[in-house]
Design an enzyme around this catalytic site. Structure first.
Site, short mmCIF file in Angstrom:
data_model
loop_
_atom_site.label_atom_id
_atom_site.label_comp_id
_atom_site.label_asym_id
_atom_site.label_seq_id
_atom_site.Cartn_x
_atom_site.Cartn_y
_atom_site.Cartn_z
N GLY A 172 0.79 -1.23 0.00
CA GLY A 172 0.00 0.00 0.00
C GLY A 172 0.81 1.27 0.00
O GLY A 172 0.27 2.35 -0.27
N HIS A 199 -0.07 -7.79 -22.61
CA HIS A 199 -0.90 -6.70 -23.12
C HIS A 199 -1.29 -6.91 -24.59
O HIS A 199 -2.47 -6.89 -24.94
CB HIS A 199 -0.17 -5.37 -23.01
CG HIS A 199 0.16 -4.97 -21.60
ND1 HIS A 199 -0.67 -5.25 -20.53
CD2 HIS A 199 1.21 -4.29 -21.09
CE1 HIS A 199 -0.13 -4.78 -19.42
NE2 HIS A 199 1.01 -4.19 -19.73
#
Length: 484
Positions: free
Chosen positions: A18, A240
């Site tokens: 985080g 991707h």
């Protein structure tokens, strides 16, 4: 046009890592924007978890600074931001030990969706998964989000899938690829399957070739040591660009359902032909414009890792046999742009004398910048003097068509995280899909390693190595110009 914002259910989202770069640049700003839009209920909780010794106030300060930096100033509402920050808390945790897990368990509430975002190195995925279950924090309805890379070859991908599968069912695992969260990528499916106009033409009989380009102006300076272990093939093509290819080439699923869509994508990957050595061009950017070259940034004067790759790919199925797909991606190129261009075949017979004025019909899907689509069509050039032809675009820029809403299109991470909370896996990769992509990719990489191929040098600010131009020229085609 008014977009609908459909709130999700209240949730507890734990962001492991985080305090890291991804959390600060994408995850926390994206969550704030969804809170601002009214999509996140006010009784949801967002918990940062990392090794850093920090309290709730410190994490809130970090989040506030990240949001102010990475969210447009006109989207910062002080009242809303204050309310969002109040939803945040923090736990200092040891991913490979016992520290912090009891404190995290106490923060988890009943009767809310539980989601865990693994914004950490893949080597920690197994440790996190094991401890979430061992401490009774995750249950059968919990979801985990894992970032790429999903391994660096087929063997490591299988091992990673097996590690996660020991603790979570496939339906709980969300392998995130932010390209699939882009508005234009999803509109590609809408254009194909919600309009009778294109689907009858979407096959080799009418499509001459397809180009997929992902060009970047930045180099790898600052992360060269990491990038040098992967290269453009592993970093971009295997994930991707493979996903973009699948969405273009797949058959219509029986329903817009997660497994139905992913079943069709998997069929495309399995239908890919092996790529011949002559259909691969690899490159490294050279020094220039006052900046070092790839090898300088990688810290290895003998590096053979590619910062650019172009491939000619063929699909052996009834729909696409005979229509090549050309893929290219690279660093330090002329412009930052990502686009898909479907070039249609020329008419079988022209009734016009102005043959030199004829150009192919091309459907261009722009992923970045200026998301949108345009269709290049032929019309009569205005004015007297005969039937002279010219090509013009039928343009749809989201920012233009949707007005203010188009300017505020949700970031890919925003959309995908909300899909996690909803439990919708349509835009996330399944384990067998990841493994099939590596099964196709591995022989290509092994081939150039065995041959000892060296990447070709190319100038920064160019379109890539000259050999890439020949890849198209020998087929009587040419790359589209790289430009914003």
């Amino acid at each position: 046009m008014v977009s609908r914002v459909i709130p999700v259910d209240p949730f507890d989202l734990v962001i492991f890592g985080g305090t890291g770069d991804l959390a600060k640049r994408k995850i926390l700003p994206g969550l704030y924007r969804r809170f601002l839009a009214g999509q996140i209920p006010s009784d949801s909780a967002i918990i940062g978890a990392a090794r850093a010794d920090m309290d709730d106030a410190g994490f809130r300060d970090l989040a506030r600074a990240a949001i102010v930096e990475f969210v447009a100033a006109d989207r910062i509402d002080d009242t809303v931001l204050a309310a969002f920050i109040e939803r945040l808390s923090y736990v200092s945790i040891d991913a490979q030990g016992s520290g912090g897990w009891s404190a995290l368990k106490k923060k988890m509430r009943k009767n809310t969706v539980r989601a865990f975002y693994f914004s950490v190195a893949p080597s920690l995925f197994g440790d996190l998964a094991e401890r979430l279950h061992g401490h009774g924090i995750a249950d059968e309805d919990s979801r985990i989000v894992v970032e790429k890379p999903f391994g660096r070859d087929l063997a490591s991908a299988r091992e990673l899938n097996a590690v996660l599968a020991r603790h979570f069912a496939e339906g709980q695992i969300y392998r995130i690829d932010h390209y699939l969260g882009k508005e234009t990528v999803q509109n590609l499916m809408a254009v194909r399957f919600a309009n009778i106009l294109f689907e009858p033409l979407w096959k080799s009989e009418y499509v001459d070739h397809v180009q997929i380009t992902v060009a970047e102006t930045v180099g790898v300076d600052g992360r060269g040591a990491y990038y040098d272990k992967s290269g453009a093939m592993r970093d971009m093509v295997q994930n991707h660009m493979m996903q973009l290819l699948c969405l273009i080439a797949m058959e219509p699923p029986y329903h817009f359902d997660p497994d139905a869509v992913r079943d069709e994508k998997l069929k495309v990957i399995r239908a890919l032909d092996p790529v011949l050595p002559e259909d691969i061009v690899r490159g490294q950017y050279l020094a220039g414009s006052g900046q070092g070259g790839y090898r300088d940034h990688a810290g290895d004067a003998a590096s053979r890792t590619e910062s650019y790759i172009a491939l000619k790919v063929n699909i052996s199925n009834w729909r696409w046999k005979g229509t090549p797909f050309y893929l290219r991606t690279g660093k330090r190129l002329r412009a930052r742009t990502s686009e898909i261009a479907i070039t249609f075949r020329e008419p079988p017979h022209s009734i016009f004398d102005d043959a030199e004025g004829w150009r192919e019909n091309v459907l261009v899907i722009r992923l970045q910048p200026n998301e949108g689509m345009n269709l290049m069509v032929m019309i009569k050039e205005p004015g007297p003097g005969g039937m002279r032809l010219t090509q013009v675009p039928l343009d749809m820029s989201f920012a233009t068509v949707l007005g203010e809403e188009g300017e505020d299109i949700p970031d890919a991470y925003e959309r995908l995280i909300m899909d996690v909370i909803r439990g919708n896996q349509t835009l996330f990769m399944r384990g067998d899909e990841v493994e099939a992509a590596w099964a196709w990719t591995d022989p290509i990489i092994e081939g150039w390693e065995k041959r000892g191929d060296r990447p070709r040098g190319y100038d920064p600010g160019s379109s890539g190595p000259e050999d890439a131009l020949m890849l198209m020229h020998r087929d009587g085609r040419r790359w589209r110009e790289i430009r914003e």
